[in-house]
Design an enzyme around this catalytic site. Structure first.
Site, mmCIF file in Angstrom:
data_model
loop_
_atom_site.group_PDB
_atom_site.id
_atom_site.type_symbol
_atom_site.label_atom_id
_atom_site.label_comp_id
_atom_site.label_asym_id
_atom_site.label_seq_id
_atom_site.Cartn_x
_atom_site.Cartn_y
_atom_site.Cartn_z
ATOM 1 N N GLY A 70 -15.095 -8.846 7.352
ATOM 2 C CA GLY A 70 -15.802 -9.996 6.796
ATOM 3 C C GLY A 70 -16.749 -9.512 5.722
ATOM 4 N N CYS A 75 -13.290 -2.959 10.537
ATOM 5 C CA CYS A 75 -14.271 -3.052 9.450
ATOM 6 C C CYS A 75 -15.541 -3.767 9.930
ATOM 7 C CB CYS A 75 -13.647 -3.717 8.229
ATOM 8 S SG CYS A 75 -14.656 -3.560 6.752
ATOM 9 N N GLU A 121 -4.304 -3.032 8.868
ATOM 10 C CA GLU A 121 -3.334 -4.099 8.593
ATOM 11 C C GLU A 121 -2.757 -4.044 7.178
ATOM 12 O OE1 GLU A 121 -6.534 -4.353 8.858
ATOM 13 O OE2 GLU A 121 -7.406 -5.928 7.609
ATOM 14 N N LYS A 138 5.610 -18.486 7.212
ATOM 15 C CA LYS A 138 6.842 -18.775 6.462
ATOM 16 C C LYS A 138 7.982 -17.795 6.792
ATOM 17 C CE LYS A 138 8.237 -21.217 2.693
ATOM 18 N NZ LYS A 138 7.868 -22.625 2.444
#
Ligand code: XMP
Length: 519
Positions: free
Chosen positions: A62, A89, A179, A375
């Protein structure tokens, strides 16, 4: 669930969002490891979380500093639940700050590629991972001391504690972003946390998604009837196929052919859904209904309005005989839910809120079986359900169709020219193997004519503009660096094969300042 969305499987991971750019990416990476995950806001309370029965938590990064007043924190009672937790993080700094460690300013922040060194034996950064590797960093504050009871296991030049773990409480933190693809061993770190530290079974597969969705749809619809508006796009197609698997011929699809579709698109929809999937399809050939009011109209917003309103009227008429259908199927995706910022589920909507445009006096209950999927997952479900690649891998296409790719008046003649040119662009992009790589590629017909020469004849005809863009989120886009040979083939084929075109241009504008579509 009430909206036909499958309930989360028994084991689910919740990604707590602290305003990270990457919360969605973390959720996807977890799903790629066959573990179901969802994003929840950082304001979630321990009680709300208990109700979700989390198998593990991942605290995202963040933009804030944990040391400023008003920095987003986590309900401290959550740490008492004994749920395995990985902080990334900001998430790692927050664990340090809230659990007895210390976060401060070090000599400098770290942004981008950074070398990380394992400094102690570690479960998370296990032996299968090299002891020194490259990671992606983005932080200003640094963890000086890990949470009490946790051990520091790695460092970098400007992160004294770049990773920590408390395997007893199952609390882990990494300063870097596992990630993102630039972090080496990123998936190994997440896999280790999920499969071994949190002991989650990698059981969330395409088969299990389909089975649980079918079950949820059956539970919701009971012996009722449902309708689904097909647009030709992948989302509504997959939603329809899934609902059809659940309730069979109690699903009716409506497909409105506006006359502004791509070449052969309508045939393909009928072929796929009626013939192969055996779905009852009301196919309304409404081209004339659209072209009549569009005659003489050049202003883009007016054109859009005419197309939108005509669509609603045609759809209403088409389903007039279907008023016993109490359910409306929509292909809403997880990204739509997250982006709209609501995240809540509204089971019943007033018809006029719906893009399909339904009669005012009918309340439909929504069936949204793709609400928890991204998607790429929807595409995998579509393939698994037997939909052809041409539908599953279709690029996004605007609702008003070729109407927003014809500058000036929209006429049947111009649509025919554009359909032909557009088909050539798509064929050549596919032949070059770029179809899945390029976000959108298409042709545009401009309302001008220029002089050219073909054979010994002077010509005075329209140009075609080719547009091809790469984009992650449609908000920004860059023009695709197509190979010259490909542009050459498209150009000569369009000029040779499409009557009424004597010139081809390639659009090299990014978004912003341009938009993806021309209109
Ligand atoms: P722009 O041109 O605004 O397009 O950069 C962004 C994305 O949205 C699509 N688009 C639409 N999709 N109805 C839709 O369903 C519309 O009216 C519409 N207008 C643009 C466009 O194809 C691109 O993916």
């Amino acid at each position: 669930m009430a909206d036909g969305t499958a309930a989360p499987p028994e084991q689910a991971v919740y990604v707590v969002d602290f305003g990270a750019q990457y919360a969605q990416l973390i959720a996807r990476r977890v799903r790629e490891l066959n573990v179901y995950s969802e994003i929840v806001p950082h304001s979630i309370t321990a009680d709300e979380l208990i109700a979700k029965k989390p198998s593990a938590l991942i605290l995202s990064g963040g933009p804030a500093s944990v040391n400023v007043e008003g920095a987003p924190l986590l309900d401290p009672a959550i740490f008492e639940l004994g749920v395995p937790t990985l902080g990334i993080c900001y998430g790692a700094q927050l664990l340090a700050q809230q659990l007895g460690g210390e976060v401060g300013r070090f000599e400098a922040g770290e942004y981008g590629r950074t070398q990380l060194t394992r400094t102690a034996e570690s479960s998370l950064l296990h032996d299968g991972i090299e002891s020194e590797f490259t990671v992606w960093m983005s932080h200003f504050d640094a963890i000086n001391r890990p949470p009490s009871g946790a051990r520091a296991t790695a460092s970098t030049a400007n992160s004294p504690v770049a990773a920590f773990e408390d395997t007893e409480r199952r609390i882990y933190g990494v300063q870097h972003h596992p990630e993102v693809v630039h972090s080496e061993f990123g998936q190994d770190v997440l896999e280790q946390f999920l499969w071994r530290e949190a002991m989650i079974e990698p059981a969330w597969t395409m088969g299990s998604i389909i089975d649980s969705s079918v079950e949820a749809i059956r539970a919701q619809v009971g012996d009722g009837r449902a309708i689904c508006g097909l647009s030709g796009g992948v989302d509504s197609a997959v939603a329809a196929a899934l609902v059809h698997r659940a309730i069979g011929d109690r699903l009716t699809c409506v497909y409105v052919d506006t006359g502004l579709m791509r070449l052969n698109e309508s045939d393909q929809v009928v072929e796929t859904f009626e013939k192969h999937q055996g779905i009852e399809l009301i196919h309304v050939d409404a081209a004339k209904r659209f072209f009549d009011p569009l005659a003489g109209v050049v202003e883009p917003e007016t054109k859009r309005k005419i197309i939108g309103e005509t669509f609603i009227r045609v759809f209403e008429e088409a389903k007039a005989g279907l008023n016993d259908a109490g359910f409306l199927v929509q292909g809403t995706l997880y990204s739509d839910v997250v982006e709209s910022g609501t995240g809540d589920t509204t089971a019943t909507i007033k018809s006029h809120h719906n893009v399909g445009g339904l009669p005012e006096d009918v309340d439909f209950e929504l069936v949204e079986p793709l609400r928890n999927l991204f998607k790429d997952e929807v595409r995998r479900v579509g393939s698994e359900l037997g939909l052809p690649d041409e539908i599953v891998w279709r690029q996004p296409f605007p609702g008003p169709g070729l109407g927003v790719r014809i500058i000036g008046e929209v006429t049947p003649d111009k649509v025919a020219i554009l359909q032909h040119a557009d088909a050539i662009v798509r064929e050549e992009i596919a032949a070059a193997g770029l179809e899945r790589e390029i976000f959108q590629s298409f042709a545009v017909l401009a309302d001008i004519r220029t002089v050219g020469v073909m054979g010994d004849e002077r010509t005075y005809a329209h140009p075609i503009i080719i547009r091809a863009v790469n984009s992650d989120d449609v908000m920004t886009a860059d023009w695709s660096r197509l190979p010259y040979e490909l542009l050459e083939t498209m150009s000569s084929r369009i000029i040779n094969e499409v009557d009424g075109v004597n010139r081809v241009a390639y659009d090299i504008t990014s978004k912003p300042p341009g938009t993806i579509e021309w209109e």
